[in-house]
Design an enzyme around this catalytic site. Sequence first.
Site, mmCIF file in Angstrom:
data_model
loop_
_atom_site.group_PDB
_atom_site.id
_atom_site.type_symbol
_atom_site.label_atom_id
_atom_site.label_comp_id
_atom_site.label_asym_id
_atom_site.label_seq_id
_atom_site.Cartn_x
_atom_site.Cartn_y
_atom_site.Cartn_z
ATOM 1 N N SER B 58 59.056 -37.451 -7.475
ATOM 2 C CA SER B 58 59.450 -38.664 -8.188
ATOM 3 C C SER B 58 60.863 -38.969 -7.745
ATOM 4 O O SER B 58 61.824 -38.801 -8.485
ATOM 5 C CB SER B 58 59.374 -38.452 -9.702
ATOM 6 N N GLU B 59 60.979 -39.440 -6.516
ATOM 7 C CA GLU B 59 62.287 -39.635 -5.893
ATOM 8 C C GLU B 59 63.160 -40.614 -6.662
ATOM 9 O O GLU B 59 64.369 -40.419 -6.783
ATOM 10 C CB GLU B 59 62.120 -40.100 -4.441
ATOM 11 N N PHE B 82 62.323 -36.284 3.866
ATOM 12 C CA PHE B 82 62.311 -37.213 4.998
ATOM 13 C C PHE B 82 62.930 -38.558 4.608
ATOM 14 O O PHE B 82 62.637 -39.079 3.529
ATOM 15 C CB PHE B 82 60.881 -37.414 5.487
ATOM 16 N N ASP B 84 62.217 -41.284 5.516
ATOM 17 C CA ASP B 84 61.124 -42.248 5.349
ATOM 18 C C ASP B 84 60.744 -42.445 3.882
ATOM 19 O O ASP B 84 60.103 -43.428 3.538
ATOM 20 C CB ASP B 84 59.885 -41.753 6.102
ATOM 21 N N ILE B 86 62.655 -43.043 1.484
ATOM 22 C CA ILE B 86 63.649 -43.864 0.784
ATOM 23 C C ILE B 86 63.013 -45.088 0.126
ATOM 24 O O ILE B 86 63.533 -45.626 -0.853
ATOM 25 C CB ILE B 86 64.766 -44.302 1.764
ATOM 26 N N HIS B 128 57.009 -40.110 8.917
ATOM 27 C CA HIS B 128 57.853 -38.914 8.809
ATOM 28 C C HIS B 128 58.780 -38.770 10.004
ATOM 29 O O HIS B 128 59.230 -37.660 10.303
ATOM 30 C CB HIS B 128 56.989 -37.644 8.713
HETATM 31 C C1 LIG Z 1 57.112 -39.890 -1.483
HETATM 32 C C2 LIG Z 1 56.907 -38.531 -0.937
HETATM 33 N N1 LIG Z 1 57.618 -37.507 -1.459
HETATM 34 C C3 LIG Z 1 57.463 -36.259 -0.985
HETATM 35 C C4 LIG Z 1 56.582 -35.997 0.033
HETATM 36 C C5 LIG Z 1 56.428 -34.597 0.602
HETATM 37 N N2 LIG Z 1 55.163 -34.009 0.180
HETATM 38 C C6 LIG Z 1 54.062 -34.047 0.945
HETATM 39 S S1 LIG Z 1 52.737 -33.361 0.200
HETATM 40 C C7 LIG Z 1 53.628 -32.989 -1.161
HETATM 41 C C8 LIG Z 1 52.972 -32.276 -2.306
HETATM 42 C C9 LIG Z 1 51.844 -33.060 -2.871
HETATM 43 O O1 LIG Z 1 51.284 -32.353 -3.940
HETATM 44 P P1 LIG Z 1 49.910 -32.829 -4.558
HETATM 45 O O2 LIG Z 1 49.976 -34.276 -4.888
HETATM 46 O O3 LIG Z 1 49.579 -31.919 -5.674
HETATM 47 O O4 LIG Z 1 48.848 -32.697 -3.387
HETATM 48 P P2 LIG Z 1 48.378 -31.358 -2.638
HETATM 49 O O5 LIG Z 1 49.312 -31.137 -1.513
HETATM 50 O O6 LIG Z 1 48.408 -30.269 -3.626
HETATM 51 O O7 LIG Z 1 47.009 -31.676 -2.162
HETATM 52 C C10 LIG Z 1 54.943 -33.403 -1.022
HETATM 53 C C11 LIG Z 1 56.005 -33.211 -2.020
HETATM 54 C C12 LIG Z 1 55.873 -37.098 0.564
HETATM 55 N N3 LIG Z 1 55.042 -36.952 1.602
HETATM 56 N N4 LIG Z 1 56.045 -38.336 0.053
#
Ligand SMILES: Cc1ncc(C[n+]2csc(CCOP(=O)(O)OP(=O)(O)O)c2C)c(N)n1
Lengths: 323, 323, 321, 321
Positions: B58-59, B82, B84, B86, B128
Amino acid sequence: MATMKLAEAINQTIVLEMERDPDVLVLGIDNCAGGVLGVTGGLKDRFGENRVLDTPISEGGYLGAAVGAAAVGCRPVVELMFVDFIGVCMDQLFNQAAKMRYMFGGKVKIPLVLRAATGGGVGAAAQHSQSLEAWFMHIPGLKVVYPSTPYDAKGLLASAIQDDNPVVFLENKALYASEGEVPTEAYTIPIGKADIKREGSDVTVVATGQMVGKALMVAEKMASDGVSVEVLDPRSLLPLDEEAILTSVKKTQRLVIVHEEVAFAGSGAEIAAMVAEKAFDYLDAPIKRVAAPFCPVPFAAGLEAEYIPSENRIVEAIKAILE
Amino acid sequence: MATMKLAEAINQTIVLEMERDPDVLVLGIDNCAGGVLGVTGGLKDRFGENRVLDTPISEGGYLGAAVGAAAVGCRPVVELMFVDFIGVCMDQLFNQAAKMRYMFGGKVKIPLVLRAATGGGVGAAAQHSQSLEAWFMHIPGLKVVYPSTPYDAKGLLASAIQDDNPVVFLENKALYASEGEVPTEAYTIPIGKADIKREGSDVTVVATGQMVGKALMVAEKMASDGVSVEVLDPRSLLPLDEEAILTSVKKTQRLVIVHEEVAFAGSGAEIAAMVAEKAFDYLDAPIKRVAAPFCPVPFAAGLEAEYIPSENRIVEAIKAILE
Amino acid sequence: MNLSNEEKVGMFATMLRIRKFEEKLEELVLTGNISGFVHLYIGEEAVATGVCSALKISDYITSTHRGHGHLIAKGGKTDLMMAELFAKKTGYCKGKGGSMHIADLELGILGANGIVGAGPPIAVGAGLASKYKGNDNVSVSFFGDGASNQGTVHEALNLASIWKLPVIFVIENNCFAEFTHQADHQCCRLVSERAEGYRIPSVVVDGNDVLAVYEATQEAVKSAREGKGPTMIECNTYRIKGHYVGDPETYRSEEERASWQSADKDPILRFEKRLLDEDIADQNTLDSIRQEIQDEIEKAVEYAKESPAPDISELMKDVYA
Amino acid sequence: MNLSNEEKVGMFATMLRIRKFEEKLEELVLTGNISGFVHLYIGEEAVATGVCSALKISDYITSTHRGHGHLIAKGGKTDLMMAELFAKKTGYCKGKGGSMHIADLELGILGANGIVGAGPPIAVGAGLASKYKGNDNVSVSFFGDGASNQGTVHEALNLASIWKLPVIFVIENNCFAEFTHQADHQCCRLVSERAEGYRIPSVVVDGNDVLAVYEATQEAVKSAREGKGPTMIECNTYRIKGHYVGDPETYRSEEERASWQSADKDPILRFEKRLLDEDIADQNTLDSIRQEIQDEIEKAVEYAKESPAPDISELMKDVYA
Ligand SMILES: Cc1ncc(C[n+]2csc(CCOP(=O)(O)OP(=O)(O)O)c2C)c(N)n1
Ligand SMILES: Cc1ncc(C[n+]2csc(CCOP(=O)(O)OP(=O)(O)O)c2C)c(N)n1
Ligand SMILES: [Mg+2]
Ligand SMILES: [Mg+2]
């Protein structure tokens, strides 16, 4: 032909496009009641709540919904209200709408228009007065349109709605009530074609939004001093009509760029850089930018008047490179 | 002195600043486990979960929380992962952090650092791999730092954390593992001072991030052909050390700008425009930009290699304006 | 439930296809044949399979960074996927997208997504289009427990609810968001406890029981097609592999992980046993399916390896329509 | 409740101060003395007053686009506010901010905000700082029914909940987001129905009953100061005036609006009657308070009018610290 305000021209174009193409939908906060900008009046009564949707305050959500609807065959026209609100939904614009086609190897089209009110002059302060053209220009996959007259607005918005790509359509707040002659029937103006608003031979002034009118006033005044100013309105910043700008600069050999956003890393930087590379040998003087100073938009009228580029500052810039 | 990687230099600086100033907090996704970027390892064990906070995805929320914490006396160092990402939290950066001081009439300070990994070359594709310096440069109230060596990273990050303004600190992914000599003790490098990475007299190359290394390789190679290339690394893009750039260009009379983001409306546009205005009379040739083409970052290694500016393209640009 | 034996065996095959695809992929990444960020779906196969088995081809899905399972379950071709992961011209995205951006509009797959939380609004938009156009397509948005904390997800739920759209929100609660346990990123025990706040009916299912997932989805689809609006389905499952291939996995114990691979938890072992126990299929049939899938994946790899990389001239194409 | 008669009368005065300030402001905008977007708090005075009466000066609040009431209730000076609205150098922000950006850090006012939903994360951050620094300051975030659909609000709720922060979320459910009825922008009857999804305790109060608001806040403050984490307080109220001064108000009936101005609904009339009925104050006292406030507002206007505009040299100041 009819005389109408820029806001009316936009409204009329949306009506015409909705009549022409049943895939056109309208989304935005309070659009059903005509919108805070006063542009979407009458649409709901005419086309119903299935095509004119009021959105909750959740720009990322409804812009994203527009992206999804566009991906499967609708043509959403989305109102962001103030361009300053882009910060809560930029992701859906630049990472989704603009990149999906490329990322998917050309397998999708995102025909979507994002309308947003831009610029200052109404005492709305730092979070409701910005100009952010340069951000949008930096996004491959997007188009960016910025009309300065009701006539251009109508033709360009029709093109934007008919375009198969996401288009950001910027509406200068100070111009909403400005009037102009507009044909009553539907027409389009191609996106990517600049317009010479006034021909001249001594200096090229590239101006956008409400700066076009100021540049024209300056041109008029300076003509009586024997200075011939060419005023070029790019009308779309992405794609940018580089050829038209280069042709003009090659003729006048002098360039002043005028815009309402801050100068630093603004749209004028790209135009200046492009000319400094591609028409360097034609230039007889430094390229000048007349733009907002590097600070947020102030509330006080006196400060805001100083903030927004004035005719005086345009005149000074022209004089400085004519010497 | 010790040889260390850029990622280590950043980690060490955060440790030193946290030791020096109890107001420094660290926030970010998975920082407690060292972060996906591998930069925040060991911080939690050393400083505890009260100072090193794992954030949910939750950026907008956690960047906003950093803004609030900064407003009342903390110095948050936030990892966006990343750059990206933003798009989901830009509002808290540009409308809140950067503008609060001005809007409030000077009554608040927002000492906050937003760290973000930037650039391509790791096959991470369009969402990314971006470089978005130009967006941040366009925000009055913000500072933008972009180091190219472990030494610069350490000194600049210390300055960024000690700065009373919001600072975006860009970390080039391809450089994380690059090594360099770094003093073990704490030191600062002032934000806003460019560094001449190599002196030369025939052409100035302004380069950022991983392009600095490429420019230096090119300079080395071209030296044997008798071409003397000056390589200038602005190190911070906002404020931009205009004086250093102008001084160099006035000496060499030729300018090539190299960066990883797309050329159109990129950071190089501002640098070119600034020089085209302020050192026009010294320029002997068009200003060239070597930057990414106008498309999203592709996945395929071959395409990505073509996308990211290469030494060859830098050489060509230099040759083109030396003719 | 109205599934024929054949259909059940088909679901088994789909789960197995996902598993084998992912296992092969892991090997290919670890051996340096494939690069980029790769997130595996191993252990969660019953979710995508159960959900997509209840959908028509013209229904839409939005996927995530962990998308291979969704794609395969919705009918995605393993050879085109593999070619994309190998960054080849013949891949789904001509090699331009890679793992996190595979889409197939003809199958209603509106794309994997590298931005967590970006999919749900897009699914809402597809649902809006279906409602407006008056067809009966539903949209399914897959997303994780971690994604559920992202603002856009909240916004999407609210939009689907007020507009009563044919959208199904499928939460893959796999206990983790990257390196963080679900209990550390939200206080609710289940993501779906939030559904009521949007007046969206919700159901929680064992996400490792493919038939339970199917059944819940079938209900939700029926309701959506009848114009009754969105449903949330929370699938409790577990991410067997690291967040991405290469994850050092310092944040969980080997025992915890292993417990989810047992015969009574692993979705595929469980379903296989059931098929046999209930005489829906015999071991021979299942073994030959296993073999077929193994062959299919091998062929996909071959196809990918033999395919040409995209030509440099592709770089600037497909930016604009 | 532990309020002295004096404190209750003080709350009456605060509500009246807000009302009179806003009425004057409306007049000044309509007569062209003040420009910009101005959102009035008339009808909602009991919310800000009840909440802020339960706070210390060092507690924090984040406000909204409709911020004047919050500022006055937290101790903001009407002359400095008026001067800001007149865009004068002597105003809270030197005339640079205007209605939507007034702040007073010394009073813990972290600013009005022109971006709907931007305040709650900022309040969470102030709460995080309080917890980290070990002081007992609480943060209050005021926001509207409309704002509750914004993703950042959802994110802020989740953060406050997992970090157990001293944050109080005060929802001003005034039946509208701009021109849209609450029932048209969300399906839940009350915003606070969403609180449970974050395990945040919530309470719903009559937002036009200043003592009820006070009481609820006092409880929430106590809980926050004791380290028990966030609370959500939903205040049911009504926006008597248009969304902004100049709003044509085509979207609601005169009757609906008038019904909220009756003696048993208007927060000030109601409280005045109660003070009199319960012999907490006599009419004379209240009338003289009314007069004092009237004078204060007049003086504020005078002060504002006589103050100089900011000098042009101010334009580029205060951009950087
Ligand atoms: C806006 C954003 N914030 C952070 C990330 C980095 N990121 C990629 S996957 C992930 C975790 C996602 O968790 P979940 O929604 O539970 O899915 P799962 O990986 O467990 O399938 C994060 C933080 C991203 N890709 N996009
Ligand atoms: C991000 C964003 N979107 C939209 C707006 C325009 N806007 C200003 S106030 C408002 C309505 C807010 O409604 P609510 O939160 O209920 O507060 P109220 O006005 O009723 O006090 C809207 C949509 C904005 N300022 N910021
Ligand atoms: Mg997960
Ligand atoms: Mg409201």
